[in-house]
Motif scaffolding. Structure first.
Motif, short mmCIF file in Angstrom:
data_model
loop_
_atom_site.label_atom_id
_atom_site.label_comp_id
_atom_site.label_asym_id
_atom_site.label_seq_id
_atom_site.Cartn_x
_atom_site.Cartn_y
_atom_site.Cartn_z
N SER A 1 37.08 39.71 46.82
CA SER A 1 37.57 40.81 45.68
C SER A 1 36.73 41.83 44.96
O SER A 1 37.63 42.32 44.25
CB SER A 1 38.33 39.55 45.18
OG SER A 1 39.35 39.06 45.50
N ILE A 2 35.72 42.23 45.39
CA ILE A 2 34.27 42.56 44.51
C ILE A 2 35.21 43.84 44.18
O ILE A 2 34.99 44.36 43.39
CB ILE A 2 33.49 43.38 45.36
CG1 ILE A 2 32.20 43.08 44.58
CG2 ILE A 2 33.78 43.73 46.75
CD1 ILE A 2 32.41 42.37 43.32
N ASP A 3 35.90 44.99 45.27
CA ASP A 3 36.39 46.10 44.67
C ASP A 3 37.14 46.27 44.16
O ASP A 3 37.62 46.94 43.62
CB ASP A 3 36.58 46.46 46.00
CG ASP A 3 38.08 45.96 46.79
OD1 ASP A 3 38.02 44.61 46.79
OD2 ASP A 3 39.37 46.24 47.56
N ARG A 4 37.42 44.59 43.41
CA ARG A 4 38.64 44.85 42.20
C ARG A 4 37.94 44.36 40.80
O ARG A 4 38.94 44.05 40.00
CB ARG A 4 40.02 43.40 42.69
CG ARG A 4 40.77 43.92 43.54
CD ARG A 4 41.70 42.64 43.93
NE ARG A 4 42.30 43.06 45.20
CZ ARG A 4 43.01 41.54 45.36
NH1 ARG A 4 43.73 40.35 44.74
NH2 ARG A 4 44.13 41.87 46.55
N MET A 5 36.85 43.62 41.21
CA MET A 5 35.50 43.83 39.37
C MET A 5 35.76 45.24 38.82
O MET A 5 35.66 45.80 39.14
CB MET A 5 34.48 43.55 40.41
CG MET A 5 33.30 43.10 38.98
SD MET A 5 31.88 42.84 39.27
CE MET A 5 30.96 42.64 38.10
N PRO A 6 36.25 44.72 37.53
CA PRO A 6 35.58 45.86 36.87
C PRO A 6 34.80 46.40 36.68
O PRO A 6 33.60 45.85 36.95
CB PRO A 6 36.18 45.19 35.72
CG PRO A 6 37.35 44.07 35.43
CD PRO A 6 36.48 43.70 36.90
N ASP A 7 34.92 47.92 36.26
CA ASP A 7 33.21 48.48 36.10
C ASP A 7 31.99 47.87 34.82
O ASP A 7 32.80 46.31 33.83
CB ASP A 7 33.57 49.85 35.13
CG ASP A 7 34.42 50.82 35.63
OD1 ASP A 7 34.37 50.64 37.22
OD2 ASP A 7 34.56 52.19 35.21
N ASP A 8 30.82 47.83 34.99
CA ASP A 8 29.81 47.22 34.88
C ASP A 8 30.31 46.81 32.22
O ASP A 8 29.87 46.03 32.15
CB ASP A 8 28.07 47.36 34.73
CG ASP A 8 28.41 46.95 36.20
OD1 ASP A 8 29.15 46.58 36.46
OD2 ASP A 8 27.21 47.80 36.43
N GLU A 9 30.66 48.52 32.05
CA GLU A 9 30.61 47.55 30.32
C GLU A 9 32.19 47.78 29.86
O GLU A 9 32.10 47.45 29.21
CB GLU A 9 31.16 49.99 30.93
CG GLU A 9 30.20 50.56 30.97
CD GLU A 9 28.57 50.69 30.05
OE1 GLU A 9 28.86 50.34 29.30
OE2 GLU A 9 27.45 50.91 31.01
N GLU A 10 33.23 47.33 31.54
CA GLU A 10 34.32 46.08 30.82
C GLU A 10 33.96 44.85 30.79
O GLU A 10 34.06 44.11 31.97
CB GLU A 10 35.38 46.29 31.43
CG GLU A 10 35.66 48.53 31.51
CD GLU A 10 37.37 48.26 32.50
OE1 GLU A 10 37.84 47.56 32.11
OE2 GLU A 10 36.74 49.75 33.70
N LEU A 11 32.99 44.41 29.43
CA LEU A 11 32.25 42.97 30.02
C LEU A 11 32.58 42.38 29.46
O LEU A 11 33.00 41.07 30.95
CB LEU A 11 31.45 43.09 28.64
CG LEU A 11 30.66 41.89 28.24
CD1 LEU A 11 29.43 41.81 29.44
CD2 LEU A 11 30.29 41.57 26.69
N PHE A 12 34.00 42.23 29.05
CA PHE A 12 35.32 41.09 28.90
C PHE A 12 35.74 40.50 30.07
O PHE A 12 35.94 40.00 30.94
CB PHE A 12 35.81 41.54 27.91
CG PHE A 12 37.31 40.06 27.59
CD1 PHE A 12 36.74 39.38 26.65
CD2 PHE A 12 38.35 40.39 28.03
CE1 PHE A 12 36.66 37.78 26.93
CE2 PHE A 12 38.99 38.91 27.66
CZ PHE A 12 38.55 38.14 26.76
#
Length: 265
Positions: A45-56
């Protein structure tokens, strides 16, 4: 045995031990490292991981997908990085919530209005909680750790304001001094042929001449002041041996005196 009584601590007394903090952290870079661990583990599911800047949101994803990392060492490293990032979020929360409270108060909000937002039941509790948040914000600004009491926070804020006022006064004085420095330096250049012939005198006059036409930044003004001070120092030293020979005219003596007076301020 009689019970030992605990000594009360003055509310403004500094803490003896500074609380440990994660402090400054490139959170996006750490999230990027965690992303790489999940990519290496072929997280489906890695393609669903939010951007690095979206910490929470990224942390919530990494929590849900923790089981995707199968290697024990990699899973341990990933979990420790998540712990670190959550600690960083915790520290930042106090700072930003304190700023939000300050914005609300400056907009006219009463402590009673802030009770629901701060999850307390009385206006005084809202005030006390906001004070504790301000204490955390002070530490984040580089201040020594303070007790989370109104007295300690107010004392720390008074010290910060006093330092800021002293800095402003110093900057204003430096600006006034710099305004006077340029014409004084120009007068010395105008009288260069009437000053004593000396290798050091000529060297510092050349330095003044080089920087004066471009003297616009604070660094350039500091350099100009350094050169004028060096010239005055050389002239003062030479005048000990022959006071009359240093300046050939009244105008040169006046320019030299004006520079010496400015440097004494």
């Amino acid at each position: 045995m009689p019970r030992r009584t605990r000594k009360s601590v003055p509310p403004t007394k500094p803490l003896l031990r500074t609380p440990l903090r994660v402090g400054n952290l490139d959170a996006a870079a750490v999230v990027g490292e965690l992303r790489q661990l999940h990519e290496d583990a072929e997280d489906p599911s890695i393609d669903r991981m939010p951007d690095d800047e979206e910490l929470f949101r990224a942390l919530l994803y990494l929590e849900r997908q923790a089981g995707a990392v199968k290697d024990d060492q990699a899973r341990r490293d990933a979990a420790i990085k998540r712990v670190c990032l959550w600690q960083y979020v915790r520290e930042q929360t106090d700072i930003h919530q304190a700023r939000a409270v300050a914005d609300a108060r400056s907009a006219g909000a009463e402590w009673g209005d802030l009770m629901p937002a701060l999850a307390v039941k009385t206006p005084s509790a809202a005030y006390n909680k906001a004070t504790r948040l301000r204490a955390a914000a002070l530490v984040a600004q580089g201040e020594p750790a303070v007790r989370r009491t109104p007295e300690a926070v107010l004392e720390a804020e008074r010290r910060i304001e006093a330092r800021a006022m002293a800095t402003r006064r110093a900057e204003e004085e430096a600006a006034r001094r710099h305004e006077l420095l340029v014409p004084v330096a120009q007068r010395l250049l105008d009288c260069r042929n009437e000053l004593v012939e000396d290798e050091d005198v000529e060297f510092w006059l050349e330095q003044i001449e080089a920087v004066l036409p471009h003297c616009t930044t604070a660094t350039q003004m500091v350099s100009l002041g350094t050169y004028v001070e060096a010239l005055v120092r050389v002239l003062r030293m030479l005048s000990r041996h022959s006071p009359q020979a240093v300046c050939a005219t009244d105008e040169a003596r006046s320019a030299y005196a004006a520079a010496a007076e400015l440097l004494r301020r």
